[in-house]
Design a protein around this motif. Structure first.
Motif, PDB file in Angstrom:
ATOM      1  N   VAL A 316       0.835  -1.199   0.000  1.00  0.00           N
ATOM      2  CA  VAL A 316       0.000   0.000   0.000  1.00  0.00           C
ATOM      3  C   VAL A 316       0.871   1.251   0.000  1.00  0.00           C
ATOM      4  N   ALA A 317       1.893   1.246   0.874  1.00  0.00           N
ATOM      5  CA  ALA A 317       2.792   2.403   0.931  1.00  0.00           C
ATOM      6  C   ALA A 317       3.557   2.558  -0.375  1.00  0.00           C
ATOM      7  N   LYS A 318       3.924   1.430  -1.004  1.00  0.00           N
ATOM      8  CA  LYS A 318       4.660   1.502  -2.258  1.00  0.00           C
ATOM      9  C   LYS A 318       3.797   2.106  -3.364  1.00  0.00           C
ATOM     10  N   VAL A 319       2.535   1.669  -3.411  1.00  0.00           N
ATOM     11  CA  VAL A 319       1.630   2.213  -4.429  1.00  0.00           C
ATOM     12  C   VAL A 319       1.398   3.711  -4.197  1.00  0.00           C
ATOM     13  N   ASN A 320       1.237   4.103  -2.934  1.00  0.00           N
ATOM     14  CA  ASN A 320       1.044   5.530  -2.626  1.00  0.00           C
ATOM     15  C   ASN A 320       2.278   6.345  -3.025  1.00  0.00           C
ATOM     16  N   GLU A 321       3.445   5.762  -2.795  1.00  0.00           N
ATOM     17  CA  GLU A 321       4.664   6.473  -3.166  1.00  0.00           C
ATOM     18  C   GLU A 321       4.755   6.666  -4.672  1.00  0.00           C
ATOM     19  N   LEU A 322       4.374   5.638  -5.422  1.00  0.00           N
ATOM     20  CA  LEU A 322       4.392   5.753  -6.883  1.00  0.00           C
ATOM     21  C   LEU A 322       3.357   6.763  -7.360  1.00  0.00           C
ATOM     22  N   ASN A 323       2.206   6.788  -6.726  1.00  0.00           N
ATOM     23  CA  ASN A 323       1.173   7.764  -7.112  1.00  0.00           C
ATOM     24  C   ASN A 323       1.631   9.198  -6.845  1.00  0.00           C
ATOM     25  N   ASN A 324       2.343   9.396  -5.749  1.00  0.00           N
ATOM     26  CA  ASN A 324       2.822  10.738  -5.423  1.00  0.00           C
ATOM     27  C   ASN A 324       3.883  11.201  -6.406  1.00  0.00           C
TER      28      ASN A 324
END
Length: 326
Positions: A316-324
């Motif tokens: 989840v954190a990885k996906v959020n980081e990519l989205n940012n």
């Protein structure tokens, strides 16, 4: 893969694990190479007399018994040696069966059968096909160290403490009794042992008594000591709560907190990972030469082993980081 992990687990307990690379041209194509685990107690390195740190060969010796020869001890010994001539290096191999005479003050070996006469392997094979992995390697030490090294006395203390607690609980449940009236006497005046059981009647002389001895009032101090020793053992072994699976959800979801808690274990195995990867890289480099000799197919490129992340990924954190980043 499974064989390697089994050998590695055994090597952590023993201190070393060894792999032996062999080829059999009689097998079907694609299955002529084998990588087998060998007990370190069966491998005997041969070092150069003028360069003590230079390994020039090794013996793989297995002691066994034959059903048709009761009472006799046999030894099957496979020997590899490096043969260096100028800038050329070859590997020789020989295998024989010996009978060991243990009736002498100094054990002697008598040649029974020369299984493989001494001869050179293919010129493309230039390294000993025996790969020694050390659990805890030190400069100048021929062998590694067991992960349990230094913990033997502590393990014995924990085991003895648990035994004492079990004995105390058993005696507390059964009861220990004392009397100042002497042993029981029957009508004929013969003394007998005490029998404390349901349905038994106990009589003591006037002025004497039978009483239950007060045992251990609490086992908490003993169990506290056991827990303290176990905690120190885990600390000395760099086994953090994360390595033992004792971590709450908040810490598990926080990558930084999880890494900090797991850092002692990571620091402990980092050097061993590097040494193991270097040995595996050499093994697969030699594998290409053996593959060319026995499978008659040249492998292109280098085989580079890698180790994945030891910490789980927070997707989840990885996906959020990519989205940012978008």
């Amino acid at each position: 893969y499974a064989r390697f992990h089994t050998a590695k687990l055994a090597g952590v307990a023993r201190g070393d694990f060894v792999f032996h690379l062999t080829g059999n041209p009689k097998k079907a194509a694609g299955s002529r190479l084998s990588l087998n685990s060998v007990s370190p107690s069966e491998v005997f390195p041969i070092y150069d007399e003028d360069e003590p740190d230079k390994m020039t060969g090794c013996h793989i010796a297995v002691q066994y018994y034959r059903g048709r020869d009761p009472g006799k001890v046999f030894l099957r010994r496979l020997t590899y040696r490096l043969v260096e001539t100028g800038t050329t290096r070859r590997v020789s191999r020989a295998e024989a069966i010996y009978e060991i005479d243990n009736n002498q003050w100094t054990p002697k070996a008598k040649l029974v059968e020369q299984v493989i006469p001494e001869g050179l392997l293919d010129a493309r094979i230039t390294a000993l096909p025996v790969y020694w992995f050390k659990n805890i390697g030190w400069d100048g030490e021929d062998y590694g160290s067991s992960e349990l090294r230094g913990f033997e006395s502590m393990v014995q203390t924990v085991s003895q403490g648990a035994t004492d607690v079990s004995a105390a609980l058993s005696l507390e449940g059964l009861g220990v009794y004392a009397t100042d009236g002497g042993r029981p006497v029957d009508d004929g005046g013969t003394e007998h042992d005490w029998e404390v059981a349901t349905g038994r009647v106990r009589e003591v002389p006037s002025g004497s008594s039978v009483r239950r001895v007060e045992g251990v009032g609490s086992i908490t101090p003993a169990t506290d000591q056991i827990s303290y020793i176990e905690a120190k053992m885990l600390e000395a072994a760099s086994l953090s709560d994360v390595a033992l699976g004792r971590v709450d959800a908040q810490v598990a979801q926080s990558g930084i907190a999880l890494a900090i808690k797991f850092m002692p274990t990571l620091a402990k195995i980092e050097q061993r990972d590097e040494a193991g990867l270097a040995k595996l890289k050499q093994l697969f480099y030699d594998w290409k030469a053996w593959h060319a000799v026995f499978e008659m197919q040249q492998l292109e490129g280098d085989i580079t082993p890698t180790i994945g992340d030891k910490l789980p990924m927070d997707r989840v954190a990885k996906v959020n980081e990519l989205n940012n980043m978008l």
